[in-house]
Design a protein around this motif. Structure first.
Motif, mmCIF file in Angstrom:
data_model
loop_
_atom_site.group_PDB
_atom_site.id
_atom_site.type_symbol
_atom_site.label_atom_id
_atom_site.label_comp_id
_atom_site.label_asym_id
_atom_site.label_seq_id
_atom_site.Cartn_x
_atom_site.Cartn_y
_atom_site.Cartn_z
ATOM 1 N N ARG A 4 67.955 78.995 28.154
ATOM 2 C CA ARG A 4 69.247 78.614 27.544
ATOM 3 C C ARG A 4 70.377 78.655 28.555
ATOM 4 O O ARG A 4 71.325 77.848 28.481
ATOM 5 C CB ARG A 4 69.567 79.566 26.366
ATOM 6 C CG ARG A 4 70.922 79.285 25.691
ATOM 7 C CD ARG A 4 70.951 77.918 25.075
ATOM 8 N NE ARG A 4 72.239 77.599 24.484
ATOM 9 C CZ ARG A 4 73.250 77.031 25.138
ATOM 10 N NH1 ARG A 4 73.122 76.725 26.434
ATOM 11 N NH2 ARG A 4 74.378 76.742 24.524
ATOM 12 N N GLY A 59 67.699 80.522 9.610
ATOM 13 C CA GLY A 59 67.596 79.382 10.507
ATOM 14 C C GLY A 59 68.956 78.833 10.901
ATOM 15 O O GLY A 59 69.198 78.511 12.073
ATOM 16 N N ALA A 60 69.874 78.740 9.934
ATOM 17 C CA ALA A 60 71.212 78.231 10.223
ATOM 18 C C ALA A 60 71.955 79.151 11.186
ATOM 19 O O ALA A 60 72.633 78.690 12.113
ATOM 20 C CB ALA A 60 72.002 78.091 8.918
ATOM 21 N N PHE A 87 66.273 73.530 22.718
ATOM 22 C CA PHE A 87 65.963 72.885 21.446
ATOM 23 C C PHE A 87 64.694 72.032 21.530
ATOM 24 O O PHE A 87 63.979 71.883 20.533
ATOM 25 C CB PHE A 87 67.140 72.041 20.964
ATOM 26 C CG PHE A 87 68.154 72.825 20.193
ATOM 27 C CD1 PHE A 87 67.766 73.610 19.121
ATOM 28 C CD2 PHE A 87 69.496 72.792 20.527
ATOM 29 C CE1 PHE A 87 68.695 74.350 18.384
ATOM 30 C CE2 PHE A 87 70.428 73.522 19.809
ATOM 31 C CZ PHE A 87 70.033 74.304 18.736
ATOM 32 N N GLY A 123 61.879 72.701 19.095
ATOM 33 C CA GLY A 123 61.490 71.544 18.293
ATOM 34 C C GLY A 123 59.992 71.312 18.320
ATOM 35 O O GLY A 123 59.375 71.027 17.282
ATOM 36 N N TRP A 167 58.293 74.204 16.285
ATOM 37 C CA TRP A 167 58.447 74.024 14.843
ATOM 38 C C TRP A 167 57.692 72.798 14.349
ATOM 39 O O TRP A 167 57.120 72.813 13.248
ATOM 40 C CB TRP A 167 59.933 73.932 14.495
ATOM 41 C CG TRP A 167 60.666 75.212 14.770
ATOM 42 C CD1 TRP A 167 60.154 76.474 14.761
ATOM 43 C CD2 TRP A 167 62.055 75.358 15.125
ATOM 44 N NE1 TRP A 167 61.127 77.398 15.086
ATOM 45 C CE2 TRP A 167 62.299 76.749 15.312
ATOM 46 C CE3 TRP A 167 63.103 74.462 15.309
ATOM 47 C CZ2 TRP A 167 63.554 77.247 15.663
ATOM 48 C CZ3 TRP A 167 64.365 74.952 15.660
ATOM 49 C CH2 TRP A 167 64.579 76.336 15.825
ATOM 50 N N TYR A 220 74.112 84.165 21.972
ATOM 51 C CA TYR A 220 72.662 83.941 22.005
ATOM 52 C C TYR A 220 71.947 85.098 22.691
ATOM 53 O O TYR A 220 70.922 85.586 22.201
ATOM 54 C CB TYR A 220 72.386 82.631 22.732
ATOM 55 C CG TYR A 220 70.944 82.194 22.730
ATOM 56 C CD1 TYR A 220 70.304 81.825 21.549
ATOM 57 C CD2 TYR A 220 70.220 82.125 23.916
ATOM 58 C CE1 TYR A 220 68.984 81.401 21.556
ATOM 59 C CE2 TYR A 220 68.894 81.697 23.928
ATOM 60 C CZ TYR A 220 68.281 81.352 22.747
ATOM 61 O OH TYR A 220 66.970 80.934 22.755
ATOM 62 N N THR A 245 72.479 79.746 18.889
ATOM 63 C CA THR A 245 71.861 79.060 20.028
ATOM 64 C C THR A 245 72.821 78.034 20.613
ATOM 65 O O THR A 245 72.965 77.918 21.836
ATOM 66 C CB THR A 245 70.557 78.361 19.594
ATOM 67 O OG1 THR A 245 69.662 79.315 19.023
ATOM 68 C CG2 THR A 245 69.884 77.698 20.781
ATOM 69 N N ILE A 246 73.488 77.292 19.753
ATOM 70 C CA ILE A 246 74.473 76.313 20.224
ATOM 71 C C ILE A 246 75.646 77.017 20.905
ATOM 72 O O ILE A 246 76.121 76.563 21.955
ATOM 73 C CB ILE A 246 74.973 75.450 19.050
ATOM 74 C CG1 ILE A 246 73.830 74.578 18.516
ATOM 75 C CG2 ILE A 246 76.156 74.580 19.477
ATOM 76 C CD1 ILE A 246 74.160 73.833 17.238
ATOM 77 N N VAL A 256 70.412 78.745 14.733
ATOM 78 C CA VAL A 256 70.828 77.496 15.374
ATOM 79 C C VAL A 256 72.276 77.585 15.845
ATOM 80 O O VAL A 256 72.611 77.164 16.954
ATOM 81 C CB VAL A 256 70.636 76.300 14.418
ATOM 82 C CG1 VAL A 256 71.315 75.051 14.972
ATOM 83 C CG2 VAL A 256 69.151 76.033 14.202
#
Length: 264
Positions: free
Chosen positions: A126, A12-13, A137, A141, A144, A26, A19-20, A16
């Protein structure tokens, strides 16, 4: 359980962070996930990766997911990709004298569209201007939040089975909890960026994301029951394969794009 938590946190980290970072970080991740996901799909359906129909499916996935504009190439339309892929797969049934059947051709066409366009839609969102990260996100969000709400509300209050023949542990109460939490996330998104997302649109966004996400999960559950497998792959210890983890994503993003709630 410990392995599942550690794997989930690390994966997950990394997700993320990429993605950022955006751009090719990405895009490259999505291309890799699409290829692995389609490999799982091919394997589930009893094909080898080097089968002619499989190779055409891989080509279709890449045609969908590659960022043609960034490569300076005019992107083929979705309809063009689908028709050409269908024609070539049907041609394989003739060339192989039906050793590759029309059923196999249809499976590869469906898989290329399901996996390829699903990940392509994520990338398009994106890259959609300066608000692309916000929309990305927000969609994740809501997805999730739906998963979390469905799990915990289902465990605490779940009594009525949602679809026992497909997924025996899911409940109507859990599904409602997932929808409610996704709506909360969407409303928070509207509060944070009111000029980008108005409240009525946010409510529709959260509702569709939650419903489509739960259907994405059920679709994969139904498919695994047909193929009599527990997981689609073993990429992530304790979590299964790419299609196990991304089943909601590759349904939610295309749907929200097609109805105009996500920009591309």
């Amino acid at each position: 359980m410990r392995q599942r938590i550690v794997t989930g946190v690390l994966a997950g980290a990394l997700f993320v962070a990429l993605t950022i970072a955006g751009g090719w970080f990405y895009t490259g991740l999505l291309i890799l996930l699409a290829i692995i996901g389609f490999t799982e799909y091919v394997t589930m359906n009893g094909f080898r990766w080097h089968h002619p129909a499989s190779l055409l499916g891989y080509a279709g996935v890449l045609l969908f997911v590659l960022p043609w504009d960034e490569l300076g190439v005019t992107a083929p339309s979705v309809l063009t990709i689908i028709w050409m892929l269908a024609f070539l797969l049907l041609a394989v049934t003739v060339i192989t004298k039906n050793r590759t059947t029309i059923d196999g051709a249809a499976l590869m066409l469906l898989g290329a569209l399901y996996v390829g366009y699903g990940f392509a839609a994520m990338n398009e969102v994106r890259q959609a201007g300066e608000d692309g990260l916000f929309w990305t996100f927000l969609a994740f969000g809501c997805i999730w939040a739906s998963d979390i709400g469905a799990y915990f509300v289902g465990r605490a209050l779940g009594r009525t089975k949602l679809w026992p023949s497909i997924s025996p542990n899911k409940t109507i109460e859990g599904a409602a909890g997932g929808i409610l939490l996704a709506l909360v996330v969407a409303v928070i998104g509207s509060w944070m960026e009111p000029s980008v997302l108005e409240l009525p649109e946010a409510l529709m966004f959260g509702l569709l994301a939650a419903i489509a996400g739960q259907f994405g999960d059920l679709i994969q559950s139904a498919y695994k029951r047909v193929r009599d497998i527990k997981d689609t792959g073993k990429l992530l210890p304790g979590h299964g394969g790419v299609l196990d983890r991304c089943d909601s994503w590759i349904i939610v993003f295309p749907l929200l794009v097609l109805v105009g709630l996500l920009p591309t």
